[in-house]
Design a protein around this motif. Sequence first.
Motif, PDB file in Angstrom:
ATOM      1  N   UNK A  90       1.124  -1.657   0.091  1.00  0.00           N
ATOM      2  CA  UNK A  90       0.035   0.147   0.164  1.00  0.00           C
ATOM      3  C   UNK A  90       0.496   1.420   0.064  1.00  0.00           C
ATOM      4  N   UNK A  91       0.459   2.310  -0.400  1.00  0.00           N
ATOM      5  CA  UNK A  91       1.300   4.213  -0.541  1.00  0.00           C
ATOM      6  C   UNK A  91       0.144   4.918  -0.227  1.00  0.00           C
ATOM      7  N   UNK A  92       0.755   5.326   0.847  1.00  0.00           N
ATOM      8  CA  UNK A  92       0.321   6.900   1.147  1.00  0.00           C
ATOM      9  C   UNK A  92       0.732   7.582   1.089  1.00  0.00           C
ATOM     10  N   UNK A  93       0.767   8.553   0.825  1.00  0.00           N
ATOM     11  CA  UNK A  93       1.514   9.752   1.267  1.00  0.00           C
ATOM     12  C   UNK A  93       0.905  11.368   1.244  1.00  0.00           C
ATOM     13  N   UNK A  94       1.753  12.263   1.728  1.00  0.00           N
ATOM     14  CA  UNK A  94       0.828  13.549   2.386  1.00  0.00           C
ATOM     15  C   UNK A  94       0.954  13.989   1.078  1.00  0.00           C
ATOM     16  N   UNK A  95      -0.508  14.879   1.328  1.00  0.00           N
ATOM     17  CA  UNK A  95      -1.337  15.493   0.498  1.00  0.00           C
ATOM     18  C   UNK A  95      -1.037  16.553   0.433  1.00  0.00           C
ATOM     19  N   UNK A  96      -0.452  17.611   0.887  1.00  0.00           N
ATOM     20  CA  UNK A  96       0.744  18.725   0.581  1.00  0.00           C
ATOM     21  C   UNK A  96       1.844  18.348  -0.578  1.00  0.00           C
TER      22      UNK A  96
ATOM     23  N   UNK B 221       8.049   1.945  -4.017  1.00  0.00           N
ATOM     24  CA  UNK B 221       6.746   3.317  -3.165  1.00  0.00           C
ATOM     25  C   UNK B 221       7.095   3.982  -3.493  1.00  0.00           C
ATOM     26  N   UNK B 222       8.028   4.935  -3.652  1.00  0.00           N
ATOM     27  CA  UNK B 222       8.287   5.753  -4.176  1.00  0.00           C
ATOM     28  C   UNK B 222       8.412   6.476  -5.643  1.00  0.00           C
ATOM     29  N   UNK B 223       8.418   5.582  -6.523  1.00  0.00           N
ATOM     30  CA  UNK B 223       8.098   6.152  -7.878  1.00  0.00           C
ATOM     31  C   UNK B 223       6.956   5.317  -8.638  1.00  0.00           C
ATOM     32  N   UNK B 224       6.354   4.639  -6.858  1.00  0.00           N
ATOM     33  CA  UNK B 224       4.516   4.766  -7.167  1.00  0.00           C
ATOM     34  C   UNK B 224       4.508   6.073  -7.594  1.00  0.00           C
TER      35      UNK B 224
END
Length: 328
Positions: free
Chosen positions: A163-169, A237-240
């Motif tokens: 799973x990949x979650x990311x800061x919205x800002x 994850x980062x490339x996603x």
Amino acid sequence: MRLEFEYGHGTMAAELPDSTDVFIPGETVADPPYIPEDKLKDAYLESLAHPIGMPRLSELAHKGSTVTFVVPDRVKGGEQATSHRKLSIRYILDELYGAGVEKKDILFIISNGLHPRSTEADARAIFGDELFHEFWPTGQIISHDSEDPDHMVDLGLTGRGDPVYMNKYVFDCDIPILIGHVQGNPYGGYSGGYKHSATGITNWKSIASHHVPSVMHRKDFTPVNGGSLMRTKFDEISMHMEEKMGHPFFCCDAVLDTNARQITIYSGYAKEMMPESWKIADKRTFVGENPNILALPMTYKKASVHLCMKNPAEDCMDAYGHVPPCMG
């Protein structure tokens, strides 16, 4: 043999076999030479003018561009006036302002991941008085909150199913900039680059896909390994994240010595930049083919010393991180 290991603001002692080989960074093998202070500005400007694998910031930015800096917390990197964070941010700001970016469109996020969120005192130490007073009063320095669902974006799964979650800002801005430190990490290869984004601006659901014994303590575990499963997951994850954003991170990473001084500075596209930075970083972390001892932090309140003995019978940690009370 009794050795003191750096731990937090102090040390932790361990009794080890007299046959233990001891490697002390910067002493057993000298660090590569660091950049003299009077040459640092030139080094940063040269790196930013010739980023690896992508255009320079002055070509990417324009008036109206929104920019988010992702800045490491206080765990590493130094806090001296010439620290990488302080200098890289200042020189990058100069280039952004020159391209027409306005101060109101800039945000700094301290990428603490699951670490404690940074306080005002932490921010002042990280940024220094000048940058702190420039951006803190206007609310433009914040700390990543991994437990705030309103400011996290669910980006689905990697091809591996993580799973990949990311800061919205960071996700929403036009130009996301990663400020990183290239230093050896026992499990995840080198810090900086994709390791930074995969751990610093996400949440526990994503971090649980790699910060677990089944990934960290595999039978093929080798410290500071750029090809481990854990490192591969960071990259995926980062490339996603980049794929879903529709553009790459712009990275500015410094290879640091034992005293957090800049050995060299790399900027650009992480996928192409990281392997180049590792070539230099490897000169200060490679300890030979058969190291006897590694200090591996378990949590911020507890540490374990993993003895990688030439005689496996003397090894007190199994491949999955289980540690019997062998250290006393």
